[in-house]
Design a protein around this motif. Structure first.
Motif, PDB file in Angstrom:
ATOM      1  N   GLU A 130      -7.545  13.747   5.081  1.00 36.77           N
ATOM      2  CA  GLU A 130      -8.834  13.275   4.580  1.00 36.77           C
ATOM      3  C   GLU A 130      -8.701  12.828   3.129  1.00 36.77           C
ATOM      4  O   GLU A 130      -9.207  11.761   2.750  1.00 36.77           O
ATOM      5  N   LEU A 149      -9.315   9.085   1.658  1.00 35.75           N
ATOM      6  CA  LEU A 149     -10.283   8.871   0.582  1.00 35.75           C
ATOM      7  C   LEU A 149      -9.625   8.190  -0.617  1.00 35.75           C
ATOM      8  O   LEU A 149     -10.234   7.326  -1.264  1.00 35.75           O
ATOM      9  N   SER A 200      -9.120   4.533   0.152  1.00 38.86           N
ATOM     10  CA  SER A 200     -10.352   3.736   0.199  1.00 38.86           C
ATOM     11  C   SER A 200     -10.526   2.926  -1.081  1.00 38.86           C
ATOM     12  O   SER A 200     -10.955   1.764  -1.044  1.00 38.86           O
ATOM     13  N   ARG A 256     -14.931   6.799   9.566  1.00 39.17           N
ATOM     14  CA  ARG A 256     -15.965   7.519   8.823  1.00 39.17           C
ATOM     15  C   ARG A 256     -15.459   7.979   7.455  1.00 39.17           C
ATOM     16  O   ARG A 256     -16.185   7.907   6.456  1.00 39.17           O
ATOM     17  N   ILE A 257     -14.198   8.418   7.387  1.00 33.72           N
ATOM     18  CA  ILE A 257     -13.643   8.862   6.105  1.00 33.72           C
ATOM     19  C   ILE A 257     -13.528   7.680   5.147  1.00 33.72           C
ATOM     20  O   ILE A 257     -13.837   7.795   3.946  1.00 33.72           O
ATOM     21  N   GLU A 278     -15.381   4.999   5.101  1.00 36.01           N
ATOM     22  CA  GLU A 278     -16.721   4.648   4.645  1.00 36.01           C
ATOM     23  C   GLU A 278     -17.239   5.658   3.628  1.00 36.01           C
ATOM     24  O   GLU A 278     -17.956   5.287   2.693  1.00 36.01           O
ATOM     25  N   GLU A 279     -16.878   6.922   3.792  1.00 39.08           N
ATOM     26  CA  GLU A 279     -17.245   7.914   2.779  1.00 39.08           C
ATOM     27  C   GLU A 279     -16.558   7.610   1.450  1.00 39.08           C
ATOM     28  O   GLU A 279     -17.097   7.905   0.384  1.00 39.08           O
TER      29      GLU A 279
END
Length: 302
Positions: free
Chosen positions: A178, A182, A185, A227-228, A230-231
């Protein structure tokens, strides 16, 4: 000697030896040689006129002939000029806007275009540079691969039996992976290229609760990665596809049960690859509207 006499007449016949027939095997050999030379010069000509993208597509096909549907390789990567010419005649526009409507930029038009869009080489250079700033060295990351493909740059996260990405038989992501996603990203936000996320499993049969199988597991894991991202700040509009491919495309084809076949691939598409993907999806999965199916009148058009 006078005619009618009983003298002996000797007739000598000269025999001519006929030359034996050698056959036509040399003709077959000559034809094979001419055909081979023609094929050689044809290949040399194709290589001389092909663009770098087409050469990469050809190379990818010979490296993985069975992976054309997923890797994006085309069965006809080079247009040799035989495509039909575009007609200059005016045709009816079947996508006319309704009366009083305004043109609204669609999601397909927004994603992948603009000054921040980049090609595969520049994306790869940017990713390598940003990862260097974040002190992420590929030599130390055994489960991280960055590869330039004909459709863009693919970042692959491989599973490690000692440090797994997900809980066994689950789409619940481990904290380490995760944090990695992140961190990546922020790198993906440096460009505006569309993103394709694919989930993969090994060939081991998944026996989870309910009726889930490897197809469900690969799709759930790909969606968890989405989803990660986008977070981490990646816009939802940049996600072009999220696909679960089960064990159909093994990373290690010689050991389909290997842990590295359990992976998540994130591909930053080039503009050209994204437009081709949209066109292919529209033709394969869209509504094939025929002009004859529409009841159009001249008043509705002009």
């Amino acid at each position: 000697m006078a005619l009618g006499s009983n003298g002996l007449v000797i007739r000598r016949v000269k025999k001519i030896k006929k030359i034996a027939h050698h056959g036509g095997a040399w003709k077959i050999a000559l034809a094979d040689f001419a055909l081979a030379m023609m094929a050689l010069f044809l290949v040399l000509w194709i290589l001389s006129v092909a663009t770098p993208e087409e050469l990469a597509s050809i190379e990818g096909y010979f490296q993985d002939p069975m992976g054309t549907s997923v890797a994006g390789y085309s069965a006809n990567p080079i247009d040799l000029g035989g495509s039909p010419a575009k007609s200059t005649e005016k045709k009816l526009d079947l996508q006319l806007p309704e009366s009083g409507s305004t043109d609204v930029e669609s999601r397909e038009m927004r994603a992948g275009n603009g000054p921040d869009s980049a090609d595969a080489k520049s994306i790869n250079d940017m990713v390598q540079k940003e990862m260097g700033r974040m002190n992420i060295l590929l030599s130390e990351q055994q489960n991280l691969r960055i590869e330039v493909t004909p459709i863009g740059v693919r970042i692959t996260l491989l599973d490690d039996p000692d440090e797994p990405m997900f809980e066994r038989g689950s789409a619940r992501m481990m904290p380490d992976i995760e944090n990695t996603l992140l961190s990546m990203s922020s790198i993906f936000n440096k460009v505006a290229n569309p993103i394709v996320i694919t989930g993969h499993t090994d060939s081991s049969r998944f026996s989870g609760s309910g009726r889930l199988d490897n197809w469900d597991l690969s799709a759930l894991r790909a969606n968890a990665a989405r989803r990660i991202l986008e977070e981490g700040g990646v816009e939802n509009g940049r996600i072009a596809q999220v696909i679960g491919l089960s064990d159909t495309i093994p990373y290690n084809r010689f050991d389909t049960g290997s842990a590295e076949n359990r992976r998540i691939s994130i591909t930053l598409l080039t503009d050209e690859a994204y437009k081709k993907m949209l066109d292919q999806n529209l033709r394969n999965f869209g509504n094939p509207v025929q002009q004859s199916d529409l009841q159009l009148s001249p008043e509705a058009i002009f």
